[in-house]
Design a protein around this motif. Structure first.
Motif, PDB file in Angstrom:
ATOM      1  N   UNK A   1      78.732  53.255 -54.715  1.00 62.22           N
ATOM      2  CA  UNK A   1      78.512  51.821 -54.475  1.00 62.22           C
ATOM      3  C   UNK A   1      77.187  51.362 -55.081  1.00 62.22           C
ATOM      4  N   UNK A   2      76.159  52.171 -54.892  1.00 59.25           N
ATOM      5  CA  UNK A   2      74.829  51.803 -55.406  1.00 59.25           C
ATOM      6  C   UNK A   2      74.826  51.849 -56.929  1.00 59.25           C
ATOM      7  N   UNK A   3      75.441  52.866 -57.499  1.00 61.06           N
ATOM      8  CA  UNK A   3      75.460  52.996 -58.963  1.00 61.06           C
ATOM      9  C   UNK A   3      76.178  51.827 -59.615  1.00 61.06           C
ATOM     10  N   UNK A   4      77.107  51.202 -58.907  1.00 60.02           N
ATOM     11  CA  UNK A   4      77.775  50.011 -59.427  1.00 60.02           C
ATOM     12  C   UNK A   4      76.846  48.803 -59.464  1.00 60.02           C
ATOM     13  N   UNK A   5      75.778  48.833 -58.665  1.00 63.89           N
ATOM     14  CA  UNK A   5      74.882  47.676 -58.529  1.00 63.89           C
ATOM     15  C   UNK A   5      73.603  47.800 -59.347  1.00 63.89           C
ATOM     16  N   UNK A   6      73.146  49.025 -59.639  1.00 61.01           N
ATOM     17  CA  UNK A   6      71.846  49.184 -60.280  1.00 61.01           C
ATOM     18  C   UNK A   6      71.738  50.513 -61.010  1.00 61.01           C
ATOM     19  N   UNK A   7      70.805  50.529 -61.953  1.00 59.87           N
ATOM     20  CA  UNK A   7      70.468  51.773 -62.630  1.00 59.87           C
ATOM     21  C   UNK A   7      69.141  52.316 -62.108  1.00 59.87           C
ATOM     22  N   UNK A   8      68.423  51.506 -61.355  1.00 60.46           N
ATOM     23  CA  UNK A   8      67.134  51.911 -60.811  1.00 60.46           C
ATOM     24  C   UNK A   8      67.368  52.678 -59.517  1.00 60.46           C
ATOM     25  N   UNK A   9      67.674  53.953 -59.671  1.00 56.36           N
ATOM     26  CA  UNK A   9      68.080  54.752 -58.521  1.00 56.36           C
ATOM     27  C   UNK A   9      67.387  56.101 -58.534  1.00 56.36           C
ATOM     28  N   UNK A  10      66.787  56.447 -57.420  1.00 57.41           N
ATOM     29  CA  UNK A  10      66.147  57.745 -57.233  1.00 57.41           C
ATOM     30  C   UNK A  10      67.030  58.539 -56.276  1.00 57.41           C
ATOM     31  N   UNK A  11      67.652  59.591 -56.782  1.00 63.52           N
ATOM     32  CA  UNK A  11      68.541  60.418 -55.967  1.00 63.52           C
ATOM     33  C   UNK A  11      67.766  61.644 -55.501  1.00 63.52           C
ATOM     34  N   UNK A  12      67.665  61.808 -54.182  1.00 65.22           N
ATOM     35  CA  UNK A  12      66.967  62.950 -53.604  1.00 65.22           C
ATOM     36  C   UNK A  12      68.003  63.832 -52.917  1.00 65.22           C
ATOM     37  N   UNK A  13      68.195  65.025 -53.445  1.00 64.03           N
ATOM     38  CA  UNK A  13      69.061  65.990 -52.783  1.00 64.03           C
ATOM     39  C   UNK A  13      68.228  66.588 -51.654  1.00 64.03           C
ATOM     40  N   UNK A  14      68.343  65.990 -50.484  1.00 67.63           N
ATOM     41  CA  UNK A  14      67.428  66.318 -49.388  1.00 67.63           C
ATOM     42  C   UNK A  14      67.600  67.735 -48.835  1.00 67.63           C
ATOM     43  N   UNK A  15      68.704  68.390 -49.139  1.00 63.15           N
ATOM     44  CA  UNK A  15      68.852  69.784 -48.689  1.00 63.15           C
ATOM     45  C   UNK A  15      67.967  70.712 -49.511  1.00 63.15           C
ATOM     46  N   UNK A  16      67.733  70.357 -50.790  1.00 60.01           N
ATOM     47  CA  UNK A  16      66.846  71.151 -51.633  1.00 60.01           C
ATOM     48  C   UNK A  16      65.422  70.616 -51.649  1.00 60.01           C
ATOM     49  N   UNK A  17      65.288  69.318 -51.481  1.00 59.46           N
ATOM     50  CA  UNK A  17      63.973  68.674 -51.468  1.00 59.46           C
ATOM     51  C   UNK A  17      63.883  67.824 -50.209  1.00 59.46           C
ATOM     52  N   UNK A  18      63.625  68.465 -49.067  1.00 64.67           N
ATOM     53  CA  UNK A  18      63.588  67.703 -47.811  1.00 64.67           C
ATOM     54  C   UNK A  18      62.437  66.700 -47.798  1.00 64.67           C
ATOM     55  N   UNK A  19      62.608  65.632 -47.052  1.00 62.11           N
ATOM     56  CA  UNK A  19      61.498  64.691 -46.905  1.00 62.11           C
ATOM     57  C   UNK A  19      60.340  65.355 -46.175  1.00 62.11           C
ATOM     58  N   UNK A  20      59.149  64.845 -46.431  1.00 55.64           N
ATOM     59  CA  UNK A  20      57.967  65.321 -45.719  1.00 55.64           C
ATOM     60  C   UNK A  20      57.960  64.720 -44.307  1.00 55.64           C
ATOM     61  N   UNK A  21      57.055  65.177 -43.487  1.00 57.99           N
ATOM     62  CA  UNK A  21      56.913  64.611 -42.144  1.00 57.99           C
ATOM     63  C   UNK A  21      56.608  63.117 -42.234  1.00 57.99           C
ATOM     64  N   UNK A  22      55.716  62.747 -43.137  1.00 60.06           N
ATOM     65  CA  UNK A  22      55.371  61.324 -43.295  1.00 60.06           C
ATOM     66  C   UNK A  22      56.594  60.519 -43.737  1.00 60.06           C
ATOM     67  N   UNK A  23      57.379  61.068 -44.663  1.00 62.29           N
ATOM     68  CA  UNK A  23      58.579  60.368 -45.126  1.00 62.29           C
ATOM     69  C   UNK A  23      59.605  60.228 -43.999  1.00 62.29           C
ATOM     70  N   UNK A  24      59.791  61.298 -43.219  1.00 67.78           N
ATOM     71  CA  UNK A  24      60.725  61.223 -42.084  1.00 67.78           C
ATOM     72  C   UNK A  24      60.299  60.141 -41.103  1.00 67.78           C
ATOM     73  N   UNK A  25      59.013  60.120 -40.767  1.00 72.42           N
ATOM     74  CA  UNK A  25      58.508  59.104 -39.838  1.00 72.42           C
ATOM     75  C   UNK A  25      58.699  57.699 -40.409  1.00 72.42           C
ATOM     76  N   UNK A  26      58.476  57.556 -41.707  1.00 68.72           N
ATOM     77  CA  UNK A  26      58.652  56.259 -42.364  1.00 68.72           C
ATOM     78  C   UNK A  26      60.117  55.819 -42.298  1.00 68.72           C
ATOM     79  N   UNK A  27      61.026  56.741 -42.580  1.00 68.11           N
ATOM     80  CA  UNK A  27      62.463  56.445 -42.525  1.00 68.11           C
ATOM     81  C   UNK A  27      62.868  56.021 -41.117  1.00 68.11           C
ATOM     82  N   UNK A  28      62.409  56.756 -40.127  1.00 70.78           N
ATOM     83  CA  UNK A  28      62.730  56.444 -38.725  1.00 70.78           C
ATOM     84  C   UNK A  28      62.241  55.041 -38.374  1.00 70.78           C
TER      85      UNK A  28
END
Length: 116
Positions: free
Chosen positions: A21-48
């Motif tokens: 769905x996102x790829x249909x709307x934009x090319x400005x996309x950062x894909x993070x495979x979170x199982x290999x590159x988990x978010x940091x503690x700061x990123x998790x807190x920010x997401x929450x």
């Protein structure tokens, strides 16, 4: 358009559908495979915070075997819940999309369209 980040797991059908769905709307996309590159503690807190959640548990996949193994159902310490997600990224609900200072979980995938 603002850059969009998706915390993605290619093995998850909802994550693949959200990504499409996102790829249909934009090319400005950062894909993070979170199982290999988990978010940091700061990123998790920010997401929450962006999701408006009051507890880390709201971002957890409570049906995962590791959730039961770690006996997280009765855990009340937010730091321990966050650490469990950092140590076991499969506990993190997916997919998560960040865009325009907001976040959504792509369940259903169409829910992310309101922020991109």
């Amino acid at each position: 358009m603002t850059d969009i980040t998706i915390y993605h797991n290619n093995r998850c059908s909802k994550s693949r559908a959200t990504l499409a769905l996102i790829e249909d709307k934009t090319e400005q996309l950062n894909i993070v495979n979170y199982l290999q590159t988990p978010p940091t503690l700061a990123e998790l807190n920010h997401i929450i915070t962006l999701l408006g959640f009051t507890s880390a548990r709201q971002l957890m996949r409570t049906g995962e075997a590791v959730y039961k193994e770690l006996q997280l159902k009765t855990e009340e310490d937010e730091a321990k819940l966050l650490q469990a997600m950092l140590d076991n990224p499969k506990l993190i609900e997916r997919p998560i999309v960040l865009a325009n200072g907001q976040a959504r979980i792509g369940r259903p995938p169409e829910s992310v369209l309101e922020i991109i």
